[in-house]
Design a protein around this motif. Structure first.
Motif, PDB file in Angstrom:
ATOM      1  N   GLU A  21       0.837  -1.205   0.000  1.00 33.32           N
ATOM      2  CA  GLU A  21       0.000   0.000   0.000  1.00 33.32           C
ATOM      3  C   GLU A  21       0.870   1.253   0.000  1.00 33.32           C
ATOM      4  O   GLU A  21       0.666   2.200   0.754  1.00 33.32           O
ATOM      5  CB  GLU A  21      -0.972  -0.003   1.178  1.00 33.32           C
ATOM      6  CG  GLU A  21      -1.975  -1.144   1.107  1.00 33.32           C
ATOM      7  CD  GLU A  21      -3.008  -1.088   2.218  1.00 33.32           C
ATOM      8  OE1 GLU A  21      -2.897  -0.207   3.098  1.00 33.32           O
ATOM      9  OE2 GLU A  21      -3.937  -1.906   2.186  1.00 33.32           O
ATOM     10  N   TYR A  72      -6.579  -0.568 -11.404  1.00 31.80           N
ATOM     11  CA  TYR A  72      -6.713  -0.568  -9.946  1.00 31.80           C
ATOM     12  C   TYR A  72      -8.031   0.094  -9.540  1.00 31.80           C
ATOM     13  O   TYR A  72      -8.749  -0.401  -8.661  1.00 31.80           O
ATOM     14  CB  TYR A  72      -5.521   0.196  -9.348  1.00 31.80           C
ATOM     15  CG  TYR A  72      -5.475   0.231  -7.839  1.00 31.80           C
ATOM     16  CD1 TYR A  72      -4.893  -0.812  -7.120  1.00 31.80           C
ATOM     17  CD2 TYR A  72      -5.979   1.306  -7.123  1.00 31.80           C
ATOM     18  CE1 TYR A  72      -4.825  -0.777  -5.735  1.00 31.80           C
ATOM     19  CE2 TYR A  72      -5.913   1.354  -5.739  1.00 31.80           C
ATOM     20  CZ  TYR A  72      -5.336   0.304  -5.048  1.00 31.80           C
ATOM     21  OH  TYR A  72      -5.275   0.343  -3.686  1.00 31.80           O
ATOM     22  N   LEU A  76     -11.222  -1.515  -7.496  1.00 33.96           N
ATOM     23  CA  LEU A  76     -11.820  -0.926  -6.294  1.00 33.96           C
ATOM     24  C   LEU A  76     -13.309  -0.662  -6.489  1.00 33.96           C
ATOM     25  O   LEU A  76     -14.115  -0.906  -5.589  1.00 33.96           O
ATOM     26  CB  LEU A  76     -11.094   0.365  -5.922  1.00 33.96           C
ATOM     27  CG  LEU A  76      -9.645   0.225  -5.466  1.00 33.96           C
ATOM     28  CD1 LEU A  76      -9.049   1.594  -5.159  1.00 33.96           C
ATOM     29  CD2 LEU A  76      -9.527  -0.687  -4.260  1.00 33.96           C
ATOM     30  N   SER A  78     -15.297  -2.283  -8.486  1.00 31.28           N
ATOM     31  CA  SER A  78     -15.948  -3.602  -8.463  1.00 31.28           C
ATOM     32  C   SER A  78     -16.071  -4.123  -7.045  1.00 31.28           C
ATOM     33  O   SER A  78     -17.077  -4.760  -6.692  1.00 31.28           O
ATOM     34  CB  SER A  78     -15.152  -4.598  -9.311  1.00 31.28           C
ATOM     35  OG  SER A  78     -15.126  -4.207 -10.660  1.00 31.28           O
ATOM     36  N   SER A  79     -15.063  -3.854  -6.206  1.00 25.97           N
ATOM     37  CA  SER A  79     -15.099  -4.307  -4.813  1.00 25.97           C
ATOM     38  C   SER A  79     -16.246  -3.662  -4.047  1.00 25.97           C
ATOM     39  O   SER A  79     -16.797  -4.259  -3.123  1.00 25.97           O
ATOM     40  CB  SER A  79     -13.767  -3.985  -4.120  1.00 25.97           C
ATOM     41  OG  SER A  79     -12.703  -4.666  -4.731  1.00 25.97           O
ATOM     42  N   ILE A  80     -16.598  -2.443  -4.435  1.00 26.05           N
ATOM     43  CA  ILE A  80     -17.725  -1.764  -3.801  1.00 26.05           C
ATOM     44  C   ILE A  80     -19.047  -2.324  -4.314  1.00 26.05           C
ATOM     45  O   ILE A  80     -19.951  -2.648  -3.549  1.00 26.05           O
ATOM     46  CB  ILE A  80     -17.645  -0.237  -4.054  1.00 26.05           C
ATOM     47  CG1 ILE A  80     -16.421   0.348  -3.348  1.00 26.05           C
ATOM     48  CG2 ILE A  80     -18.925   0.454  -3.586  1.00 26.05           C
ATOM     49  CD1 ILE A  80     -16.108   1.782  -3.739  1.00 26.05           C
ATOM     50  N   THR A  83     -19.070  -6.326  -3.603  1.00 28.40           N
ATOM     51  CA  THR A  83     -18.503  -6.573  -2.278  1.00 28.40           C
ATOM     52  C   THR A  83     -17.080  -7.129  -2.395  1.00 28.40           C
ATOM     53  O   THR A  83     -16.752  -7.870  -3.326  1.00 28.40           O
ATOM     54  CB  THR A  83     -19.348  -7.498  -1.387  1.00 28.40           C
ATOM     55  OG1 THR A  83     -19.261  -8.835  -1.850  1.00 28.40           O
ATOM     56  CG2 THR A  83     -20.793  -7.034  -1.305  1.00 28.40           C
ATOM     57  N   LYS A  84     -16.271  -6.733  -1.443  1.00 25.52           N
ATOM     58  CA  LYS A  84     -14.842  -7.052  -1.455  1.00 25.52           C
ATOM     59  C   LYS A  84     -14.581  -8.553  -1.506  1.00 25.52           C
ATOM     60  O   LYS A  84     -13.628  -9.008  -2.132  1.00 25.52           O
ATOM     61  CB  LYS A  84     -14.198  -6.438  -0.209  1.00 25.52           C
ATOM     62  CG  LYS A  84     -12.700  -6.475  -0.192  1.00 25.52           C
ATOM     63  CD  LYS A  84     -12.156  -5.720   1.014  1.00 25.52           C
ATOM     64  CE  LYS A  84     -10.640  -5.720   1.025  1.00 25.52           C
ATOM     65  NZ  LYS A  84     -10.109  -4.961   2.198  1.00 25.52           N
ATOM     66  N   GLU A  85     -15.434  -9.334  -0.856  1.00 30.95           N
ATOM     67  CA  GLU A  85     -15.229 -10.786  -0.797  1.00 30.95           C
ATOM     68  C   GLU A  85     -15.398 -11.460  -2.162  1.00 30.95           C
ATOM     69  O   GLU A  85     -14.910 -12.572  -2.372  1.00 30.95           O
ATOM     70  CB  GLU A  85     -16.210 -11.423   0.195  1.00 30.95           C
ATOM     71  CG  GLU A  85     -16.036 -10.985   1.641  1.00 30.95           C
ATOM     72  CD  GLU A  85     -16.567  -9.580   1.912  1.00 30.95           C
ATOM     73  OE1 GLU A  85     -17.442  -9.114   1.146  1.00 30.95           O
ATOM     74  OE2 GLU A  85     -16.093  -8.952   2.870  1.00 30.95           O
ATOM     75  N   ASN A  86     -16.081 -10.793  -3.081  1.00 34.05           N
ATOM     76  CA  ASN A  86     -16.371 -11.399  -4.384  1.00 34.05           C
ATOM     77  C   ASN A  86     -15.438 -10.939  -5.497  1.00 34.05           C
ATOM     78  O   ASN A  86     -15.613 -11.338  -6.646  1.00 34.05           O
ATOM     79  CB  ASN A  86     -17.821 -11.088  -4.792  1.00 34.05           C
ATOM     80  CG  ASN A  86     -18.824 -11.811  -3.922  1.00 34.05           C
ATOM     81  OD1 ASN A  86     -18.613 -12.963  -3.560  1.00 34.05           O
ATOM     82  ND2 ASN A  86     -19.901 -11.139  -3.579  1.00 34.05           N
ATOM     83  N   VAL A  87     -14.470 -10.095  -5.168  1.00 25.27           N
ATOM     84  CA  VAL A  87     -13.561  -9.563  -6.185  1.00 25.27           C
ATOM     85  C   VAL A  87     -12.131  -9.935  -5.805  1.00 25.27           C
ATOM     86  O   VAL A  87     -11.704  -9.737  -4.669  1.00 25.27           O
ATOM     87  CB  VAL A  87     -13.716  -8.036  -6.316  1.00 25.27           C
ATOM     88  CG1 VAL A  87     -12.820  -7.493  -7.427  1.00 25.27           C
ATOM     89  CG2 VAL A  87     -15.173  -7.672  -6.591  1.00 25.27           C
ATOM     90  N   TYR A  88     -11.375 -10.477  -6.779  1.00 32.01           N
ATOM     91  CA  TYR A  88     -10.082 -11.093  -6.471  1.00 32.01           C
ATOM     92  C   TYR A  88      -9.090 -10.820  -7.585  1.00 32.01           C
ATOM     93  O   TYR A  88      -9.446 -10.828  -8.763  1.00 32.01           O
ATOM     94  CB  TYR A  88     -10.286 -12.598  -6.306  1.00 32.01           C
ATOM     95  CG  TYR A  88      -9.041 -13.374  -6.005  1.00 32.01           C
ATOM     96  CD1 TYR A  88      -8.458 -13.354  -4.744  1.00 32.01           C
ATOM     97  CD2 TYR A  88      -8.445 -14.151  -6.990  1.00 32.01           C
ATOM     98  CE1 TYR A  88      -7.310 -14.075  -4.473  1.00 32.01           C
ATOM     99  CE2 TYR A  88      -7.290 -14.879  -6.725  1.00 32.01           C
ATOM    100  CZ  TYR A  88      -6.738 -14.838  -5.465  1.00 32.01           C
ATOM    101  OH  TYR A  88      -5.596 -15.546  -5.201  1.00 32.01           O
TER     102      TYR A  88
END
Length: 199
Positions: A21, A72, A76, A78-80, A83-88
């Protein structure tokens, strides 16, 4: 320059942004990369002068870093939305030609991010045909972004001139998934808004 393996600047960008980060300006990133790999690159590639070497590397890293930043931001966003758990994402997926994955509605979507230009489409099609990009399990979805104004997939430009995806584009993509339009096996198709998908 085809910077492969350890020389691939995307690997270093992943380590800096996703692991450590740590945010670097372009000049800071260039200096960091140059210090790590200049001798190996000079030995692997031939240049007519130090200036051509430095300018060529600078241009290559500039394109890579800012393309990575657009990717990037898409990750981010897509994570919103999903949900963060579904994006990798990880460097192994990147080596396979997949920028990141989304698990949603019982399907796995392999996302490909690139600029919507004939040259980029040619390279994307080349990777599909000759680099086995589509071998990764799941539905492959191209999400090209346009640098031109007035298109559905046009980027939103920030005050510093950097372009990012719009939420409208990704909201529509999500609604296409929910409606079941991006799920058919053995289909390559394009819908009216530019999504291209294949399994």
């Amino acid at each position: 320059m085809d910077l492969k393996g350890n020389l691939n600047p995307s690997n270093l960008l992943h380590e800096l942004y996703f692991v450590k980060e740590k945010w670097l300006s372009f000049q800071e990133f260039f200096d960091h990369y140059f210090a790590l790999f200049k001798d190996r690159i000079k030995n692997q590639f031939s240049f007519s002068s130090h200036e051509s070497f430095s300018d060529g590397l600078r241009a290559r890293l500039y394109r890579t870093q800012f393309g990575f930043l657009t990717e990037y931001h898409a990750f981010l966003l897509s994570s919103i939305l999903f949900t963060k758990e579904n994006v990798y994402r990880n460097p192994i997926l990147d080596q396979q030609g997949v920028d990141f994955q989304i698990k949603y509605c019982g399907n796995l979507f392999n996302i490909h991010i690139f600029v919507d230009t004939p040259r980029a489409w040619h390279f994307r099609n080349y990777k599909s045909a000759f680099k086995n990009v589509e071998k990764t399990e799941g539905i492959h979805v191209n999400l090209p972004y346009s640098l031109k104004e007035g298109r559905f997939n046009s980027l939103r430009f920030l005050k510093n001139g950097f372009g990012v995806y719009t939420e409208k584009y990704f909201d529509h993509f999500k609604s296409e998934i929910i409606s079941g339009k991006i799920k058919n096996n053995n289909i390559t198709g394009t819908n009216e808004n530019g999504f291209i998908y294949s399994h």
